[in-house]
Write a protein that holds these residues in place. Sequence first.
Motif, mmCIF file in Angstrom:
data_model
loop_
_atom_site.group_PDB
_atom_site.id
_atom_site.type_symbol
_atom_site.label_atom_id
_atom_site.label_comp_id
_atom_site.label_asym_id
_atom_site.label_seq_id
_atom_site.Cartn_x
_atom_site.Cartn_y
_atom_site.Cartn_z
ATOM 1 N N ALA A 299 0.860 -1.132 0.046
ATOM 2 C CA ALA A 299 -0.040 0.051 -0.041
ATOM 3 C C ALA A 299 0.772 1.238 0.005
ATOM 4 O O ALA A 299 0.572 2.098 -0.847
ATOM 5 C CB ALA A 299 -0.916 -0.096 1.101
ATOM 6 N N VAL A 300 1.920 1.332 0.973
ATOM 7 C CA VAL A 300 2.849 2.471 0.925
ATOM 8 C C VAL A 300 3.585 2.691 -0.428
ATOM 9 O O VAL A 300 3.519 3.895 -1.004
ATOM 10 C CB VAL A 300 3.918 2.208 2.066
ATOM 11 N N GLN A 301 3.965 1.596 -1.279
ATOM 12 C CA GLN A 301 4.508 1.733 -2.520
ATOM 13 C C GLN A 301 3.443 2.336 -3.543
ATOM 14 O O GLN A 301 3.909 3.055 -4.350
ATOM 15 C CB GLN A 301 5.024 0.310 -2.964
ATOM 16 N N ARG B 29 1.145 9.043 7.299
ATOM 17 C CA ARG B 29 2.465 8.923 7.743
ATOM 18 C C ARG B 29 3.749 9.206 6.470
ATOM 19 O O ARG B 29 4.820 9.594 6.828
ATOM 20 C CB ARG B 29 2.963 7.444 8.148
ATOM 21 N N ALA B 30 3.304 8.810 5.308
ATOM 22 C CA ALA B 30 4.132 8.797 4.076
ATOM 23 C C ALA B 30 4.152 10.399 3.637
ATOM 24 O O ALA B 30 4.943 10.804 2.888
ATOM 25 C CB ALA B 30 3.860 8.114 3.099
ATOM 26 N N GLY B 31 3.654 11.440 4.129
ATOM 27 C CA GLY B 31 3.459 12.638 4.066
ATOM 28 C C GLY B 31 2.812 12.832 2.563
ATOM 29 O O GLY B 31 3.073 13.827 1.810
ATOM 30 N N GLU B 32 1.723 11.908 2.124
ATOM 31 C CA GLU B 32 1.335 12.004 0.795
ATOM 32 C C GLU B 32 -0.054 12.400 0.693
ATOM 33 O O GLU B 32 -1.099 11.994 -0.087
ATOM 34 C CB GLU B 32 1.309 10.589 -0.017
ATOM 35 N N ASP B 33 -0.735 13.017 1.559
ATOM 36 C CA ASP B 33 -1.917 13.635 1.923
ATOM 37 C C ASP B 33 -2.363 15.097 1.261
ATOM 38 O O ASP B 33 -3.502 15.499 1.308
ATOM 39 C CB ASP B 33 -2.446 13.775 3.534
ATOM 40 N N GLY B 34 -1.453 15.498 0.361
ATOM 41 C CA GLY B 34 -1.995 16.629 -0.321
ATOM 42 C C GLY B 34 -2.409 16.763 -1.761
ATOM 43 O O GLY B 34 -2.447 17.882 -2.406
ATOM 44 N N THR B 35 -2.711 15.554 -2.246
ATOM 45 C CA THR B 35 -3.278 15.639 -3.695
ATOM 46 C C THR B 35 -4.522 16.139 -3.692
ATOM 47 O O THR B 35 -5.395 16.126 -3.053
ATOM 48 C CB THR B 35 -3.415 14.188 -3.960
ATOM 49 N N GLU B 36 -4.712 17.065 -4.591
ATOM 50 C CA GLU B 36 -6.090 17.858 -4.691
ATOM 51 C C GLU B 36 -7.069 16.944 -5.312
ATOM 52 O O GLU B 36 -8.227 17.347 -4.972
ATOM 53 C CB GLU B 36 -5.623 19.135 -5.812
ATOM 54 N N ALA B 37 -6.944 15.924 -5.946
ATOM 55 C CA ALA B 37 -7.897 15.153 -6.638
ATOM 56 C C ALA B 37 -7.517 13.709 -6.620
ATOM 57 O O ALA B 37 -6.094 13.481 -6.837
ATOM 58 C CB ALA B 37 -8.401 15.606 -8.012
ATOM 59 N N ARG B 38 -8.343 12.792 -6.403
ATOM 60 C CA ARG B 38 -7.947 11.296 -6.570
ATOM 61 C C ARG B 38 -8.987 10.510 -7.279
ATOM 62 O O ARG B 38 -10.157 11.009 -7.569
ATOM 63 C CB ARG B 38 -7.916 10.939 -5.034
ATOM 64 N N ILE B 39 -8.590 9.463 -7.957
ATOM 65 C CA ILE B 39 -9.588 8.625 -8.509
ATOM 66 C C ILE B 39 -10.011 7.388 -7.892
ATOM 67 O O ILE B 39 -9.087 6.859 -6.937
ATOM 68 C CB ILE B 39 -8.689 7.967 -9.777
#
Length: 321
Positions: free
Chosen positions: A113-115, A145-155
């Motif tokens: 999941a992290v990858q 935790r990975a610091g990847e929570d800034g995406t403006e839009a997700r699929i």
Amino acid sequence: MDPTRVDIFALPAVEIELSRLSSASSPRTSGEDPEHVETLLSAEGELPPILVHRPTMQVLDGLHRLKVARVRGDTKILARLVDATESDAFVLAVEANIRHGLPLSLADRKRAAVQIIGTHPQWSDRRVASATGISAGTVADLRRRAGEDGTEARIGRDGRVRPSDGSERRRLAAELIRSDPGLSLRQVAKQVGISPETVRDVRGRLERGESPTPDGTRRLPAKPHPLRLSEPDFGRAVDQDRLALLERLKSDPALRLNEVGRILLRMLTMHSMDGQEWERILQGVPPHLHGVIAGFARDHARVWAEFADHLESRATELAAG
């Protein structure tokens, strides 16, 4: 077409020389399981084709079948070849390894999941969860935790692009929950424009007296409100109308005449206790186990909530179809 949506079982099976294959990037970090290899060695008939990434010849699914072929002294093996980027191929490998055969360990699924969060940051928590076999809540924790929570839009899992849950939307969801605690996750999600899983997270934070946003450090006022009762109150755990409905369900042939239905009825009955019984159980929990039991209770509540969300989705789909 999205390569991760390919029907791998529709791909033709061809013979591949074992010497051309590699398993270096397998999501199964522990390697082959000797007992599973022995089980496959004793199996009758031909084993299903393995799945291979054509550009790199990496084995995506079938590590144990490859080991069996080598133990037997075979020089070739049946394989289905898929064309995709290496990151999409990894997703296919994870999906294949959690759906049949020897499942991936929880640690391997979390690592996967992290990858995937790193290679597919635009994917929603639910879509990553679907690919890795863990909960969307766990994916959200791993993403933070990975610091990847800034995406403006997700699929999402359905391929539709949706805005990610920002702080303002979480605050709006919190206000709705406070003003009308009876709203369902989907009702709040639809009004605010975030996922039901995010609404569940916001609700959980409010119940714990925390800020509705993950990065918020301010704790909310401790005064009692509908979500945080100052004293235990299980009086509304189940009402007489719902008990009467449960009795009717117990006589419904669609449930009582099949194993799954009977399991569901037992589960519903177990949770349909009156307030006094819940209070008796609460008082009977040993003090040193309060935290442990609370953790189990909260996890089970999340499972039931997700179960309810899936049922509501199916009901909506059937009504629309």
